[in-house]
Design a protein around this motif. Sequence first.
Motif, short mmCIF file in Angstrom:
data_model
loop_
_atom_site.label_atom_id
_atom_site.label_comp_id
_atom_site.label_asym_id
_atom_site.label_seq_id
_atom_site.Cartn_x
_atom_site.Cartn_y
_atom_site.Cartn_z
N MET A 135 0.84 -1.19 0.00
CA MET A 135 0.00 0.00 0.00
C MET A 135 0.88 1.25 0.00
O MET A 135 0.60 2.22 -0.71
CB MET A 135 -0.90 0.02 1.24
N ALA A 136 1.93 1.22 0.82
CA ALA A 136 2.81 2.37 0.90
C ALA A 136 3.45 2.66 -0.45
O ALA A 136 3.58 3.81 -0.87
CB ALA A 136 3.87 2.14 1.98
N VAL A 137 3.85 1.59 -1.16
CA VAL A 137 4.46 1.76 -2.48
C VAL A 137 3.48 2.48 -3.42
O VAL A 137 3.83 3.45 -4.10
CB VAL A 137 4.85 0.39 -3.09
N LEU A 138 2.25 2.01 -3.42
CA LEU A 138 1.26 2.58 -4.34
C LEU A 138 0.86 4.01 -3.93
O LEU A 138 0.69 4.88 -4.78
CB LEU A 138 0.03 1.69 -4.41
N CYS A 139 0.74 4.23 -2.63
CA CYS A 139 0.39 5.58 -2.16
C CYS A 139 1.45 6.57 -2.57
O CYS A 139 1.16 7.67 -3.03
CB CYS A 139 0.24 5.61 -0.65
N GLU A 140 2.70 6.16 -2.37
CA GLU A 140 3.79 7.06 -2.71
C GLU A 140 3.77 7.37 -4.20
O GLU A 140 3.98 8.50 -4.62
CB GLU A 140 5.12 6.40 -2.33
N PHE A 141 3.48 6.36 -4.98
CA PHE A 141 3.39 6.58 -6.42
C PHE A 141 2.27 7.56 -6.76
O PHE A 141 2.45 8.50 -7.53
CB PHE A 141 3.16 5.25 -7.16
N MET A 142 1.11 7.34 -6.16
CA MET A 142 -0.03 8.21 -6.44
C MET A 142 0.31 9.66 -6.10
O MET A 142 -0.05 10.58 -6.82
CB MET A 142 -1.24 7.78 -5.60
#
Lengths: 429, 214
Positions: free
Chosen positions: A383-390
Amino acid sequence: AFETEDEATEFIKCKIESLLANVEPPKEEDVEVEDLRTSTKKFRKYFNMPKEEKLVNHYSCSYWKGNIPRQGWMYLSVNHMCFYSFLMGREAKLILRWADITKLERGNNMLLPDSVKVSTRDADHYFSMLLHSKETFDLMEQLANMAMKQGMCMYRTHNTQELVLKGIPDNLRGEMWMVFSGALNEMATHPNYYADIVKQSAGHSSIATDEIERDLHRSLPEHPAFQNDLGISALRRVLTAYAWRNPNIGYCQAMNIVTSVLLLYVSEEEAFWLLTAVCERLLPDYYNTKVVGALIDQGVFEDLISEYLPSLHDKLETLGLLSMISLAWFLTIFLSVMPFNCAVNILDCFFYDGARVIFQVSLAILDMRRQELLACREDGEAMAVLCEFMDSVHNSNSSTPNIIHTANSNGVSQDKSAAAKEVSVTNCS
Amino acid sequence: MSQSGKRKADLKVIILGDYAVGKTSLICRYIDGTFRKQDSTVGAAFFFKPWGPYNIAVWDTAGDERYSGLSHFYCRSAGAAILAFDLNCPKTFESLWARFGSILDAANEDCLKVVVGTKSDEVDEKTRDVSSEEGRRLALELNPDLDEAYIEKAGAPYFETSALDNKNVTEMFEYIFQRCLPLSADQHRRYKGKTSTIDLLEQSSDGGGRKKCC
């Protein structure tokens, strides 16, 4: 009124030509058929029209190009009105689509005898010296109306798609959404419908209206438009009217977020018809009980992942990630998970191309973070990976000031991410 | 910041409750230290918070009943669950039993359940419907494993909070962390000293960043 002698000469010549054209002897019926056949040939040749484009009639007239009337022929076909003139080695050509014509006006005065004014969004065109100006005008009106009834307002060409991908300018955005989604036609064929159901639904309270009331202040709360009663009331009316129209859906969280964004670009009535298009045609069953449409598309998304990103498929399944990300991505069409000025760009593509855009963008996001996701040990990390990307997605072309909403507050400092990771939304789609 | 993607959480905390009781505001008050109007949460959101040497993952969920089928996923291997209700709305208190009791089956067996009343700033003591006693009782019922000595010492897992006035929010989270990932007195001094002084700074530069995605 003429600036040079040449212009005056030209004018006289045109005048003589037109007088000659007008004194042509009346024709026999079979001559007329023959005439239509040759003019159809000419029509195709001059304007490079396909065989299917049917010529209806043609008339001699003058087209005012600047100060000079050019004597020639007006060709009226099912989808186009064209004009062609070739005099003294100078060619004048005009092609207009009926669907582009915003206004037709008839006039008759000293300067422009028996004239018709044809307006498009970009320019006004004047035609005069029409021999049968009433007949011509009636036919023009008829053809223009037919084009409107077909609901043809725009062609899906490669160019259109490219322009949409680059992002629709803010001032055209609302209008394009209306056209692409078909909401424009729905609204035109249901005049007063919205006003009526607003009236009918007012004052009735239900579970839906209670839920709407609670969410009114939780829809783009950081945007000034929804910090006063004007915006809040509009949002309330649209959502309440929709719940009234479609009790199967009623109200579902996420509709408030989508509608609040729509209201920034279109009128209240238009927002209602766009919402209708989203709920009933573009994302059917997404917002009804148990959000079943979105869950089905989550399954479709899983299949697409195994087809296009096979290396990620098992990993995501182990992490149980999809069920957690896809609902917000799908139900709010990325509006609640990405910086606002990027998400509206996705919305442009969505209205143009439909639900497939959501899958395309979702796949692109996963693909861009594939390595990082593969290295994740548990769902939180992923989730953290995707949030950071967003948070890092940004749109340097956008003139829309970025609205801070809950999706991207101070997770990543804006300047840092902008410099480090230039990711434009257009690449995603 | 780049580290945050590589951190494995030592504790997973989830927050459940009816829509609009203020779940996201509660988390943001604790993690950001501010109160801000929130978009309604669709699906789930996610936050990271360091606690001493540990990493805490806080999962926020949507309150809308239409999404409740998904809560099972969020509950998976949760070490603690915050069950939030609006102190001014008895219906939201009843929901805790009715809606969320069964959902929690997917959490860890020893999952700590903390009952949290929100919006205490709006409570009018004369007209309040849910008494502190009822809240406390539910909290004890939900945690049959908590022994009396512990409750005597640390209190029951029940808090009445206000994200707006910043009341009892930190206390509530610390209660959870201290119970699930106890720090020794020494550690506590070391890390507490550290976090309380640079807490604000930390949110924007390193760790503690709130991450909300879905």
